[in-house]
Enzyme design. Structure first.
Site, PDB file in Angstrom:
ATOM      1  N   ASP A  11      21.386 -12.050  35.555  1.00  0.00           N
ATOM      2  CA  ASP A  11      20.243 -12.686  34.896  1.00  0.00           C
ATOM      3  C   ASP A  11      19.494 -11.554  34.207  1.00  0.00           C
ATOM      4  OD1 ASP A  11      17.797 -13.751  34.224  1.00  0.00           O
ATOM      5  OD2 ASP A  11      17.154 -14.160  36.279  1.00  0.00           O
ATOM      6  N   LYS A  72      13.852  -8.315  25.368  1.00  0.00           N
ATOM      7  CA  LYS A  72      14.513  -9.612  25.191  1.00  0.00           C
ATOM      8  C   LYS A  72      13.794 -10.413  24.104  1.00  0.00           C
ATOM      9  CE  LYS A  72      16.030 -13.364  28.192  1.00  0.00           C
ATOM     10  NZ  LYS A  72      16.092 -13.762  29.596  1.00  0.00           N
ATOM     11  N   GLU A 177      20.291 -20.103  30.876  1.00  0.00           N
ATOM     12  CA  GLU A 177      19.630 -19.878  32.173  1.00  0.00           C
ATOM     13  C   GLU A 177      19.430 -21.177  32.971  1.00  0.00           C
ATOM     14  OE1 GLU A 177      16.215 -17.640  30.930  1.00  0.00           O
ATOM     15  OE2 GLU A 177      17.445 -15.901  30.479  1.00  0.00           O
ATOM     16  N   ASP A 203      11.668 -23.724  34.070  1.00  0.00           N
ATOM     17  CA  ASP A 203      11.886 -22.287  34.255  1.00  0.00           C
ATOM     18  C   ASP A 203      10.830 -21.494  33.482  1.00  0.00           C
ATOM     19  OD1 ASP A 203      12.722 -19.687  34.333  1.00  0.00           O
ATOM     20  OD2 ASP A 203      14.707 -20.044  33.496  1.00  0.00           O
TER      21      ASP A 203
END
Ligand code: AMP
Length: 614
Positions: A11, A72, A177, A203
């Protein structure tokens, strides 16, 4: 398949990363060298070395301009992207515009200016996660499944694969994800039942927010719809608190901090900690000694104030939940379970708003919010390499396209061929024709996005179909087919139906928006960093070993009372030598490994014969 070695799930988070592996019939979350199960996605450069993970995070307050995090948010994006522009304003490190509008992170490493791409920084984090797995498993690790937010577009996914490639990983697959989280949830909750359930994965991490609805039974996970924001998460909540306290400091002390990266870095670290406390306490205090211009900073914040500062952001999350349900054409009553993933779902107000939205439904907190995604990725890695038990081997994951894909028409309108949220793998076709008389070639520009004007979307690639027989406009019949495989790799093929003449492009490949030369340079640098890190470690080990030896000898000198046992001149000589060896060590911090080793040998040959006599 067994000789492929272990396959890991990573992850790769905005703030933290986590790695897991299938081992002894279950998933293991792999602890890092500090014994922690999550590792900051952070890289720091200084005069001596490059640090990754916790070590990098720890030096952030001292060296904010060279401590890089949150990349990211840059990966696969252009510098001119408004979201990139928004981020770079708040970061303490510098991001500049490189060739082809690529964001470049400008740092000073070992006294030299260095420009890194987001792929390079991410590859350093991935290399760290690979090393964590290798240390734990005791064997080299090559294969990995890496997760990305469901909202990542083609170029962001491609860039993530590039980062994996630079770090020496064979990226088996890039998966969304929430799909990975659903697998983790499913393994714990579905294997006993065969009924189909609709599960909403909420999430909320450090930098991104994803909400997805999956239909799942014992072994099939099918994404129905996704929504979210690639720019919403814990860091935004931290920023709101930082801004609040900067204003507070200015009001109290009449000092402007807004351009002081070091002070802002220290404030951000303190705010993040306070935010975590406020998930469990009704109020907390921020205290930073010698904060700015010799002034200490101390201030209280209540949970209610924190909630007020962020309420609009929390409400945005609920808005995305509503949108996701609408996209899936579902009513909230048809959701069986609401599953919480991501560190920021620990915030009580977020939980309360979500529970209220679902009319008081109990939220599912059975999976670990920080580890679920790596867990699911490791299950998928085991599935793809034929490892794991039969239940894992039966798993089938169906992802969806995060954004619509289409062709630009002559009037700049976006002709959508594959609508967003289409289950992949998929094949879709659409007819096109010529727009001028006697036109013998057509350029197809493939775009991704939801805006009606193609130029407002993202251009993925273009190609030309030529040798079309001359004819009045609108006569030629050209078929355009979009094929997307399970990895999200898109192939677009145009066929002239009269002649059978065909041309195609494969959009997703490992080189992506970086040229081969650029990737080769990054591979060379990654290798150089690896060698330098190894060299540095040898150097530290040799220095430690010498230091240990000198201090052990000094301890022996005093504990055995050699000053009395030895002739006075010899005792004095040995004591002076030990003292000068300690001074030598203080003065020689960054020298070659063989200098330390030779020094130790020299001292041993003089001291051992004396000390061993007593
Ligand atoms: P993730 O991206 O899922 O690793 O989540 C990281 C984010 O979760 C960071 O912004 C953390 O500050 C945040 N976080 C972790 N623990 C807590 C907590 N107890 N309360 C609020 N936020 C938290």
């Amino acid at each position: 398949m067994a000789d492929q070695g272990p396959a890991i799930g990573i992850d790769l988070g905005t703030t933290y990363s986590c790695v897991a592996v299938w081992q002894r019939d279950r998933i293991q979350i792999i602890p890092n060298d500090q014994g922690l199960r999550i590792t900051p996605s952070c890289v720091a450069f200084n005069d001596i070395e490059r640090l990754v993970g916790d070590a990098a995070m720890n030096v952030f307050p001292m060296n904010p301009a060279n401590t890089v995090f949150g990349v990211k948010r840059l990966i696969g994006r252009r510098f001119s992207d408004p979201l990139v522009q928004r981020d770079v304003k708040h970061w303490p490190f510098q991001v500049i515009c490189g060739a082809r509008d690529k964001p470049m992170i400008d740092v000073t490493s070992k006294g030299q200016k260095k420009k890194c791409t987001a792929e390079e920084i991410s590859s350093m984090v991935l290399t760290k996660m690979k090393e964590i797995a290798e240390d734990f498993l005791g064997v080299p690790v090559k294969n990995a499944v890496i997760t990305v937010p469901a909202y990542f577009n083609d170029s962001q996914r491609k860039a993530t694969r590039v980062a994996g490639y630079i770090s020496g990983l064979n990226v088996l697959r890039v998966i969304a994800e929430p799909t990975a989280a659903a697998v983790a949830y499913g393994l714990d909750n579905m294997f006993s039942s065969s009924e189909e359930k609709n599960v909403l994965i909420f999430d909320l991490g450090g930098g991104t927010f994803d909400v997805s609805i999956l239909a799942m039974d014992k072994s099939t996970f099918k994404v129905k719809s996704i929504a979210g924001d690639t720019h919403l998460g814990g860091e935004d909540f931290d920023s709101r608190m930082v801004n609040h306290f900067v204003k507070e400091f200015e009001r109290k002390h009449r000092k402007d901090l807004s351009n002081n990266a070091r002070a802002l870095g220290r404030m951000r670290t303190a705010c993040e900690k306070a935010k975590r406390n406020l998930s469990f306490m009704s109020h907390t205090t921020i205290a930073i000694d010698c904060f700015y211009d010799g002034v200490d900073f101390q201030c209280k914040i209540t949970r209610a104030k924190f909630e007020e500062l962020n309420m609009d952001l929390f409400e945005q999350c609920i808005g995305h939940v509503d949108k996701c349900l609408k996209d899936a054409e579902m009513d909230k009553k048809s959701i069986h379970d609401v599953v919480l993933v991501g560190g920021s779902t620990r915030i009580p107000k977020v939980q309360q708003l979500l529970q209220d939205f679902f009319d008081g439904k109990e939220l599912c907190k059975s999976i670990h919010p920080d580890e679920a995604i790596a867990y699911g990725a490791a299950v998928q890695a085991a599935n793809l390499t034929g490892q794991g038990n039969p239940e894992i081997q039966d798993l089938v994951l169906w992802d969806v396209t995060p954004l619509s894909l289409g062709i630009r028409e002559i009037n700049d309108s976006m002709s959508v061929v594959v609508p967003r949220n289409t289950t992949i793998p998929t094949k879709k076709e659409q007819g096109f024709t010529t727009t001028c008389d006697d036109q013998t070639s057509v350029t197809f520009q493939v775009y991704e996005g939801e805006r009606p004007k193609a130029s407002d979307n993202i251009l993925l690639d273009k190609f030309v179909l030529s040798e079309i027989p001359a004819a009045p406009r609108g006569v030629a019949k050209i078929n355009v087919r979009f094929d997307i495989d399970a990895n999200g790799i898109l192939t677009v093929t145009a066929t002239d139906r009269t002649t059978g003449n065909e041309n195609h492009i494969i959009i997703s490949n490992v080189t992506g928006i970086l040229s081969k030369d650029e990737i080769d340079r990054m591979l060379d640098e990654a290798e150089r960093f690896k060698l330098e890190d190894e060299e540095l470690k040898k150097n530290f080990d040799a220095k430690n070993s010498l230091e240990n030896y000198v201090y052990r000898t000094r301890a022996a000198f005093f504990s055995k009372n050699l000053a009395c046992e030895l002739p006075a001149s010899e005792a004095k000589k040995l004591e002076d030598e030990i003292k000068s060896a300690i001074e030598w060590l203080d003065e020689h911090k960054d020298i070659q490994v063989d200098v330390f080793e030779n020094k130790r040998k020299d001292l041993e040959s003089i001291w051992n014969p004396i000390v061993s006599k007593f």
